[in-house]
Design a protein around this motif. Structure first.
Motif, mmCIF file in Angstrom:
data_model
loop_
_atom_site.group_PDB
_atom_site.id
_atom_site.type_symbol
_atom_site.label_atom_id
_atom_site.label_comp_id
_atom_site.label_asym_id
_atom_site.label_seq_id
_atom_site.Cartn_x
_atom_site.Cartn_y
_atom_site.Cartn_z
ATOM 1 N N GLU A 185 0.833 -1.195 0.000
ATOM 2 C CA GLU A 185 0.000 0.000 0.000
ATOM 3 C C GLU A 185 0.873 1.251 0.000
ATOM 4 O OE1 GLU A 185 -3.231 1.345 -0.933
ATOM 5 O OE2 GLU A 185 -3.297 -0.734 -0.274
ATOM 6 N N ALA A 186 0.661 2.102 -0.984
ATOM 7 C CA ALA A 186 1.437 3.336 -1.036
ATOM 8 C C ALA A 186 0.938 4.277 0.047
ATOM 9 C CB ALA A 186 1.284 3.979 -2.402
ATOM 10 N N GLU A 187 1.842 5.084 0.619
ATOM 11 C CA GLU A 187 1.437 5.978 1.705
ATOM 12 C C GLU A 187 0.657 7.149 1.130
ATOM 13 O OE1 GLU A 187 4.946 6.384 0.673
ATOM 14 O OE2 GLU A 187 4.858 4.219 0.918
ATOM 15 N N GLU A 188 1.357 8.266 0.920
ATOM 16 C CA GLU A 188 0.682 9.418 0.350
ATOM 17 C C GLU A 188 1.010 9.514 -1.122
ATOM 18 O OE1 GLU A 188 -1.699 11.863 1.244
ATOM 19 O OE2 GLU A 188 -1.903 10.088 2.504
ATOM 20 N N PRO A 189 0.017 9.667 -1.962
ATOM 21 C CA PRO A 189 0.314 9.772 -3.390
ATOM 22 C C PRO A 189 1.128 11.022 -3.683
ATOM 23 C CG PRO A 189 -1.988 10.269 -2.951
ATOM 24 C CD PRO A 189 -1.416 9.749 -1.677
ATOM 25 N N ALA A 190 2.096 10.895 -4.568
ATOM 26 C CA ALA A 190 2.982 12.009 -4.876
ATOM 27 C C ALA A 190 2.609 12.661 -6.199
ATOM 28 C CB ALA A 190 4.435 11.546 -4.911
ATOM 29 N N THR A 191 1.866 11.969 -7.014
ATOM 30 C CA THR A 191 1.520 12.546 -8.315
ATOM 31 C C THR A 191 0.013 12.613 -8.475
ATOM 32 O OG1 THR A 191 1.428 10.459 -9.488
ATOM 33 C CG2 THR A 191 3.586 11.491 -9.315
ATOM 34 N N LEU A 192 -0.379 13.403 -9.449
ATOM 35 C CA LEU A 192 -1.801 13.625 -9.678
ATOM 36 C C LEU A 192 -2.539 12.327 -10.007
ATOM 37 C CD1 LEU A 192 -3.859 16.140 -10.342
ATOM 38 C CD2 LEU A 192 -3.618 15.186 -12.620
ATOM 39 N N ALA A 193 -1.948 11.543 -10.916
ATOM 40 C CA ALA A 193 -2.621 10.318 -11.339
ATOM 41 C C ALA A 193 -2.889 9.408 -10.146
ATOM 42 C CB ALA A 193 -1.777 9.598 -12.385
ATOM 43 N N GLU A 194 -1.876 9.249 -9.323
ATOM 44 C CA GLU A 194 -2.054 8.384 -8.150
ATOM 45 C C GLU A 194 -3.126 8.933 -7.236
ATOM 46 O OE1 GLU A 194 1.546 7.544 -5.994
ATOM 47 O OE2 GLU A 194 2.598 7.223 -7.896
ATOM 48 N N ALA A 195 -3.106 10.262 -7.034
ATOM 49 C CA ALA A 195 -4.071 10.874 -6.129
ATOM 50 C C ALA A 195 -5.493 10.666 -6.622
ATOM 51 C CB ALA A 195 -3.759 12.365 -5.992
ATOM 52 N N VAL A 196 -5.692 10.853 -7.930
ATOM 53 C CA VAL A 196 -7.036 10.671 -8.485
ATOM 54 C C VAL A 196 -7.487 9.236 -8.294
ATOM 55 C CG1 VAL A 196 -8.390 10.671 -10.599
ATOM 56 C CG2 VAL A 196 -6.784 12.515 -10.173
ATOM 57 N N CYS B 48 1.531 14.705 -13.339
ATOM 58 C CA CYS B 48 2.452 15.722 -12.835
ATOM 59 C C CYS B 48 2.510 15.584 -11.318
ATOM 60 C CB CYS B 48 1.972 17.114 -13.226
ATOM 61 S SG CYS B 48 0.456 17.603 -12.416
ATOM 62 N N PRO B 49 3.555 16.117 -10.708
ATOM 63 C CA PRO B 49 3.633 16.039 -9.246
ATOM 64 C C PRO B 49 2.561 16.897 -8.596
ATOM 65 C CG PRO B 49 5.495 17.278 -10.165
ATOM 66 C CD PRO B 49 4.748 16.702 -11.316
ATOM 67 N N LEU B 50 2.150 16.474 -7.423
ATOM 68 C CA LEU B 50 1.120 17.215 -6.696
ATOM 69 C C LEU B 50 1.731 18.423 -6.018
ATOM 70 C CD1 LEU B 50 -1.242 14.815 -4.735
ATOM 71 C CD2 LEU B 50 -1.794 16.325 -6.619
ATOM 72 N N ASP B 51 1.042 19.544 -6.071
ATOM 73 C CA ASP B 51 1.445 20.671 -5.224
ATOM 74 C C ASP B 51 0.235 21.086 -4.393
ATOM 75 O OD1 ASP B 51 -0.189 22.224 -6.829
ATOM 76 O OD2 ASP B 51 1.454 22.737 -8.180
ATOM 77 N N GLU B 52 0.372 22.209 -3.719
ATOM 78 C CA GLU B 52 -0.677 22.609 -2.795
ATOM 79 C C GLU B 52 -2.000 22.888 -3.513
ATOM 80 O OE1 GLU B 52 -1.071 26.075 0.459
ATOM 81 O OE2 GLU B 52 0.944 25.278 0.117
ATOM 82 N N LYS B 53 -1.884 23.613 -4.641
ATOM 83 C CA LYS B 53 -3.100 23.950 -5.383
ATOM 84 C C LYS B 53 -3.771 22.696 -5.929
ATOM 85 C CE LYS B 53 -2.856 27.577 -8.159
ATOM 86 N NZ LYS B 53 -2.273 28.393 -9.236
ATOM 87 N N LEU B 54 -2.950 21.811 -6.448
ATOM 88 C CA LEU B 54 -3.519 20.577 -6.986
ATOM 89 C C LEU B 54 -4.117 19.724 -5.877
ATOM 90 C CD1 LEU B 54 -0.944 19.556 -9.719
ATOM 91 C CD2 LEU B 54 -3.060 20.838 -9.928
ATOM 92 N N GLY B 55 -3.505 19.811 -4.705
ATOM 93 C CA GLY B 55 -4.068 19.099 -3.557
ATOM 94 C C GLY B 55 -5.489 19.562 -3.286
#
Lengths: 431, 230
Positions: free
Chosen positions: A295-306, A329-336
């Protein structure tokens, strides 16, 4: 090593042609190394023919037969197989001991052929005259080498049966010793015969001969050992892989199947379990090596986060969510923040629009713009008719996007489902 | 989706061969779409591996083959390769629709480049599948949202340097259409949204398919390599 080339050409197993049939030396009913029997089984010929062919090559091919035979002996692994009929005059019992069996026609004729061949060989050498005195040492050395090599094979066989009691081991040692002694005597005779002239050249020849003798004696064991080792390693790797797959299937799939059996009446729950399991299994099977299968911890990129957000919503609400992601793309605050809004939209879609079929989530990174669309085929609603105290859409989605410098659009038509479009510009430095 | 009824009013028939190595799945599809009087689909043959598939397809000459991507004996791509003459035939060409549980990009792009006229996932509903089969019979392309996503992804990297010929790049319109497919829109809905006819949508999609098969090898290879797909 010319012997290697000689060994490869005649049996060269074409991997495309016959992938299943591999050449083995026969462990049962062999006279020397089981080469002829193995070959016969592989080629589908009578053993006698193969033996005669070797004999012929031995006598009229300047000893080519011996060379070939030795090469096969060294490079072809001992195995089960070869032709099935017992043509040897020994038969091997289940416990490994041997006893004389009634000679059949093939064995007798083979023996006669062998004797005739040996006779011709020796007479030919006698005709040679001067080299006649080298015959006996050569034969001695040959006998010693054969003895030791067969010994190595027997030790290998014993490894299969794992029944090597002490007496047997003693016998093995004795046979090996006998082989060494034979070779030693042969070499000594060789040197003695070679003459009284105690010159440096002769000494060197002797040393060389001894070295060659040692190599010949140690060779089979070394080769067998490496062969055994690599085989064992392969087996171990396979077993490990199987164990890992079994463990994973046991923990996840069997567990889920049990849950499904228990909840068979609850269609929604069954579907939820099955989808969660499918996702997990898919992830485990297809995720590229090295990205961490756990299990991945916190997603680091947009695709994973979605994907993660969709999976969680899917699990909670039991509504299938289909995710399509283009670019990453990598996640940043705005994308978060955008992700949180998207997640909220997914929850809404699952809650209110889930009956119309799967919720569709589409995320795209194009240049600097990140676009996410969440769409359901539910009944739809009128955004203006939502009471002012219901803050879900207004604050969690629209408000959050605006605060972070993005935009959110809602499109909803009665019967046409609802679509939430979220757009956000990435931070400049992120390329 | 309701548009299936438009093409499927009982007057049309389509002969279909099912290629899948799971018997259960073939049975399921057969049960879902094989009721000829209702759906117009007639399942004339089934196959479980590549050799069988080629034999059955050659013998029955169906209009549409529902092809699984993963098959013993070389996979769907191998079936496509060996059936290439049938696909190119002037009379009654055989058309392939990939139907797969796999959503790995290389599988999907592989069969499409092999000549399949479309790709749908196994989660598709019976109605949609029937609709897709008829659409493929007409020579149109059928993309699932996920496939549209892969295609967009594959062509996205070609945006920056316009070195390739026009053939290699998607037009703005094609891109728009694909995006809407990826968002889960049906062809009819796309037509409504973009104020074009369904036929135009279909021709855009067919154009994308053609580009995917014929061109852009260089960029696709680069894309696949970057993702460690090859």
């Amino acid at each position: 090593m010319p012997a290697a080339a000689a060994a490869r050409t005649p049996h060269a197993p074409d991997p495309d042609d016959v992938p299943q049939r591999r050449l083995y030396r026969s462990a049962d009913g062999r006279m020397l190394g089981g080469v002829a029997r193995g070959l016969a089984g592989h080629l589908g010929l009578p053993v006698l023919w193969v033996r005669l062919a070797f004999l012929a090559m031995f006598m009229w091919g300047d000893g080519l037969g011996v060379l070939l035979y030795a090469a096969f002996w060294v490079f072809v692994p001992l195995g089960v197989g070869g032709s099935t009929g017992h043509h040897s005059f020994f038969e091997t019992l289940a416990d490994g001991s041997r006893r004389l069996r009634k000679p059949d026609k093939g064995a007798v004729s083979g023996l006669i052929a062998l004797a005739v061949g040996a006779g011709i060989f020796i007479s030919q050498l006698r005709v040679g005259g001067a080299n006649g005195r080298y015959v006996w040492p050569t034969l001695l050395v040959g006998a010693g080498v054969v003895l030791v090599w067969r010994q190595a094979d027997n030790a290998r066989r014993a490894g299969w049966n794992s029944a090597a009691d002490r007496q047997k081991r003693l016998l093995q040692a004795a046979r090996a010793l006998a082989g060494v002694v034979l070779v030693g005597v042969g070499l000594t005779v060789f040197i003695v015969v070679r003459g009284s002239a105690a010159q440096l050249g002769n000494l060197l020849t002797a040393v060389l001969a001894v070295l060659v003798g040692i190599a010949l004696l140690a060779g089979p064991w070394l080769i067998r050992m490496t062969q055994d080792l690599s085989e064992e390693r392969l087996m171990r790797i396979r077993a490990q892989e199987r164990a890992e797959v079994a463990a994973h299937v046991h923990d996840s799939v069997l567990h889920t199947l049990t849950l499904i059996q228990r909840n068979a009446e609850d269609v929604g729950e069954v579907r939820r379990l099955a989808r969660a399991q499918e996702r997990e299994l898919r992830n485990w099977l297809y995720k590229p090596e090295g990205t961490g299968k756990d299990e991945a911890e916190e997603p680091a990129t947009l695709a994973e986060a979605v994907k993660k957000a969709a999976a969680e919503v899917e699990d909670h609400h039991g509504v299938p969510i289909e995710v399509v992601v283009v670019g990453d793309c990598p996640l940043d605050e705005k994308l978060g923040a955008q992700m949180q809004a998207a997640r909220e939209a997914m929850v809404n879609a699952a809650k209110y629009g889930g009956e119309g079929g799967p919720v569709q989530v589409y995320a795209e990174v194009e240049g600097r713009t990140v676009f996410v669309s969440v769409r359901d085929r539910g009944p739809g609603f009128d955004i203006d008719a939502v009471p002012g105290d219901r803050m879900g859409v207004r604050e969690s989605i629209i408000g959050r996007m605006q605060r972070n410098g993005g935009t959110a659009r809602l499109r909803s038509a009665p019967d046409g489902g609802t679509e939430v479009e979220l757009e956000m510009e990435r931070v400049a430095n992120a390329a | 989706m309701t548009e299936g009824s438009a093409v499927n009013d009982g007057s049309r028939r389509v002969r279909v061969v099912l290629v899948d190595d799971h018997r259960m799945f073939r049975t399921g599809v057969q049960a879902e779409i094989g009721e000829t009087s209702r759906t117009g689909v007639e399942v004339v043959g089934e196959a479980a591996d590549v050799d069988q598939a080629v034999t059955v397809i050659t013998a029955t000459r169906p209009e549409v083959v529902l092809l699984d991507v993963h098959l013993p004996g070389g996979g769907g791509v191998e079936v496509l390769r060996r059936c290439a003459p049938l696909m190119a035939a002037a009379e009654n060409p055989v058309r392939f629709l990939a139907l797969s549980v796999s959503d790995a990009a290389e599988d999907v792009i592989g069969v499409i480049r092999g000549g399949a006229r479309g790709y749908v996932t196994k989660t598709i509903t019976g109605t949609d599948l029937v609709d897709s089969v008829f659409r493929v019979q007409d020579g149109d392309a059928v993309f699932s949202p996920r496939l549209a996503g892969f295609v967009l992804d594959a062509f996205a990297s070609t945006d920056a340097p316009p070195v390739d010929e026009d053939l290699d790049r998607l037009t703005q319109r094609e891109r728009e259409v694909l995006r809407l497919i990826a968002r889960g829109y049906a062809y009819k809905e796309i037509a409504k949204q973009l104020f074009i006819s369904v036929k135009t949508v279909e021709s855009h999609v067919s154009a994308v398919l053609r580009k995917l098969q014929l061109s852009n090898r260089h960029e696709l290879t680069r894309w696949a390599t970057a993702r460690r797909l090859v």
